[in-house]
Motif scaffolding. Structure first.
Motif, PDB file in Angstrom:
ATOM      1  N   MET A   1      -2.900  51.014   4.764  1.00  0.00           N
ATOM      2  CA  MET A   1      -4.121  50.572   4.130  1.00  0.00           C
ATOM      3  C   MET A   1      -4.886  49.689   5.109  1.00  0.00           C
ATOM      4  O   MET A   1      -4.350  48.738   5.665  1.00  0.00           O
ATOM      5  CB  MET A   1      -3.770  49.782   2.857  1.00  0.00           C
ATOM      6  N   SER A   2      -6.139  50.017   5.354  1.00  0.00           N
ATOM      7  CA  SER A   2      -6.932  49.207   6.270  1.00  0.00           C
ATOM      8  C   SER A   2      -7.486  47.987   5.537  1.00  0.00           C
ATOM      9  O   SER A   2      -7.752  48.027   4.337  1.00  0.00           O
ATOM     10  CB  SER A   2      -8.071  50.039   6.868  1.00  0.00           C
ATOM     11  N   LYS A   3      -7.643  46.925   6.289  1.00  0.00           N
ATOM     12  CA  LYS A   3      -8.145  45.675   5.728  1.00  0.00           C
ATOM     13  C   LYS A   3      -9.637  45.827   5.437  1.00  0.00           C
ATOM     14  O   LYS A   3     -10.387  46.317   6.266  1.00  0.00           O
ATOM     15  CB  LYS A   3      -7.889  44.550   6.733  1.00  0.00           C
ATOM     16  N   PRO A   4     -10.085  45.386   4.257  1.00  0.00           N
ATOM     17  CA  PRO A   4     -11.509  45.519   3.923  1.00  0.00           C
ATOM     18  C   PRO A   4     -12.373  44.622   4.801  1.00  0.00           C
ATOM     19  O   PRO A   4     -11.926  43.595   5.296  1.00  0.00           O
ATOM     20  CB  PRO A   4     -11.581  45.079   2.463  1.00  0.00           C
ATOM     21  N   THR A   5     -13.601  45.037   4.994  1.00  0.00           N
ATOM     22  CA  THR A   5     -14.571  44.232   5.721  1.00  0.00           C
ATOM     23  C   THR A   5     -15.512  43.614   4.691  1.00  0.00           C
ATOM     24  O   THR A   5     -16.247  44.329   4.009  1.00  0.00           O
ATOM     25  CB  THR A   5     -15.376  45.100   6.709  1.00  0.00           C
ATOM     26  N   PHE A   6     -15.459  42.297   4.568  1.00  0.00           N
ATOM     27  CA  PHE A   6     -16.339  41.589   3.643  1.00  0.00           C
ATOM     28  C   PHE A   6     -17.575  41.167   4.413  1.00  0.00           C
ATOM     29  O   PHE A   6     -17.486  40.470   5.420  1.00  0.00           O
ATOM     30  CB  PHE A   6     -15.625  40.373   3.038  1.00  0.00           C
ATOM     31  N   THR A   7     -18.737  41.585   3.947  1.00  0.00           N
ATOM     32  CA  THR A   7     -19.981  41.322   4.677  1.00  0.00           C
ATOM     33  C   THR A   7     -20.549  39.937   4.406  1.00  0.00           C
ATOM     34  O   THR A   7     -21.411  39.482   5.153  1.00  0.00           O
ATOM     35  CB  THR A   7     -21.039  42.387   4.355  1.00  0.00           C
ATOM     36  N   THR A   8     -20.064  39.273   3.356  1.00  0.00           N
ATOM     37  CA  THR A   8     -20.479  37.898   3.060  1.00  0.00           C
ATOM     38  C   THR A   8     -19.268  37.119   2.572  1.00  0.00           C
ATOM     39  O   THR A   8     -18.277  37.706   2.092  1.00  0.00           O
ATOM     40  CB  THR A   8     -21.564  37.831   1.963  1.00  0.00           C
TER      41      THR A   8
END
Length: 142
Positions: A1-8
């Motif tokens: 599972m790839s780590k999510p990218t949080f944009t804020t």
């Protein structure tokens, strides 16, 4: 599972509270920075440093299918291009029970890196039982 990218930082914070409500330790830890100098302080607890130790404490809290129901209020947010500090009040309870805990003062700190915004600090402390304590707390940030 790839780590999510949080944009804020707000997106990272929403994911943090959603993971707690769902009892999802993997989603919860995906919010945290992968740096080893991350810090977590649970109410009345010691300072916990490092991802492995933080994961262990959250695993204990969420064991047995516990799902936390958290209501946040009175956010005070200070942010720059690379760091955000969110100070909120929390009322925490288990979804299986109606009773809520005492009021907690919480500071969540997020840092923006190459993979987006991630938590580096979660610190929760009980608020003294004072009448209208929230109204006494100034919202002015210097």
């Amino acid at each position: 599972m790839s780590k999510p990218t949080f944009t804020t930082a707000l997106e990272a914070e929403a994911a943090f509270y959603r993971a707690l409500a769902e009892g999802d330790i993997e989603a919860l830890m995906a919010v945290w920075s992968e740096e080893e100098d991350v810090v977590c302080v649970h109410p009345g607890g010691p300072r916990i440093v490092g991802l492995a130790a933080i994961r262990d404490t959250w695993r204990q809290i969420l064991s047995g299918g516990n799902r936390l129901q958290i209501e946040t209020s009175q956010p005070v947010i200070t942010a720059s291009a690379a760091m955000a500090m969110h100070c909120v009040f929390e009322r925490v309870g288990l979804q299986s029970r109606e009773q809520r805990s005492a009021l907690l003062a919480v500071t969540n700190v997020y840092v923006r890196g190459a993979s987006g915004w991630h938590m580096v600090l979660h610190h929760a402390s009980p608020v003294p039982d004072l009448p209208d304590f929230g109204e006494l707390s100034p919202r002015i940030v210097h």
